[in-house]
Design a protein around this motif. Structure first.
Motif, PDB file in Angstrom:
ATOM      1  N   GLN A 299       0.827  -1.205   0.000  1.00  0.00           N
ATOM      2  CA  GLN A 299       0.000   0.000   0.000  1.00  0.00           C
ATOM      3  C   GLN A 299       0.864   1.259   0.000  1.00  0.00           C
ATOM      4  OE1 GLN A 299      -3.331   0.157  -0.524  1.00  0.00           O
ATOM      5  NE2 GLN A 299      -2.902   2.324  -0.759  1.00  0.00           N
ATOM      6  N   ASP A 300       1.904   1.275   0.848  1.00  0.00           N
ATOM      7  CA  ASP A 300       2.813   2.421   0.869  1.00  0.00           C
ATOM      8  C   ASP A 300       3.478   2.594  -0.484  1.00  0.00           C
ATOM      9  OD1 ASP A 300       2.197   2.869   3.513  1.00  0.00           O
ATOM     10  OD2 ASP A 300       4.034   1.957   4.294  1.00  0.00           O
ATOM     11  N   LEU A 301       3.901   1.481  -1.074  1.00  0.00           N
ATOM     12  CA  LEU A 301       4.551   1.522  -2.376  1.00  0.00           C
ATOM     13  C   LEU A 301       3.600   2.043  -3.451  1.00  0.00           C
ATOM     14  CD1 LEU A 301       7.026   0.886  -4.091  1.00  0.00           C
ATOM     15  CD2 LEU A 301       6.146  -1.439  -4.348  1.00  0.00           C
ATOM     16  N   ALA A 302       2.384   1.569  -3.457  1.00  0.00           N
ATOM     17  CA  ALA A 302       1.396   2.015  -4.453  1.00  0.00           C
ATOM     18  C   ALA A 302       1.159   3.513  -4.336  1.00  0.00           C
ATOM     19  CB  ALA A 302       0.094   1.242  -4.284  1.00  0.00           C
ATOM     20  N   ASN A 303       1.039   4.010  -3.111  1.00  0.00           N
ATOM     21  CA  ASN A 303       0.837   5.452  -2.900  1.00  0.00           C
ATOM     22  C   ASN A 303       2.034   6.254  -3.387  1.00  0.00           C
ATOM     23  OD1 ASN A 303      -1.644   4.925  -1.721  1.00  0.00           O
ATOM     24  ND2 ASN A 303      -0.855   5.022   0.363  1.00  0.00           N
TER      25      ASN A 303
END
Length: 75
Positions: free
Chosen positions: A49-53
């Motif tokens: 999720q952090d990476l996608a953001n």
């Protein structure tokens, strides 16, 4: 040498494509014509999720960088 965070790139074999190179981690090349991204690093171990953001933000910044560069060429 200090590299800029983003660089414009082109290729005479693909004159319709608009490439922006991100030089910091995670390094990537995006074709703004179709938003195809080529990653130069393996980012699979990161929190998804952090990476996608972060990636969404970086891709948006690449588009903004291109728009600002084109404004300078027009002036």
């Amino acid at each position: 040498m200090n590299l800029p965070k983003f660089l414009l790139a082109d290729n005479s074999n693909n004159p319709e494509d608009i490439f922006v190179l991100h030089t910091e981690y995670p390094r990537f090349l995006i074709n703004l014509k179709d938003d195809e991204v080529e990653w130069f690093e393996d980012v699979s171990g990161e929190n998804e999720q952090d990476l996608a953001n972060e990636l969404e933000n970086l891709i948006e910044l690449a588009g903004t960088f291109y728009d600002e560069e084109m404004k300078q060429y027009e002036e």
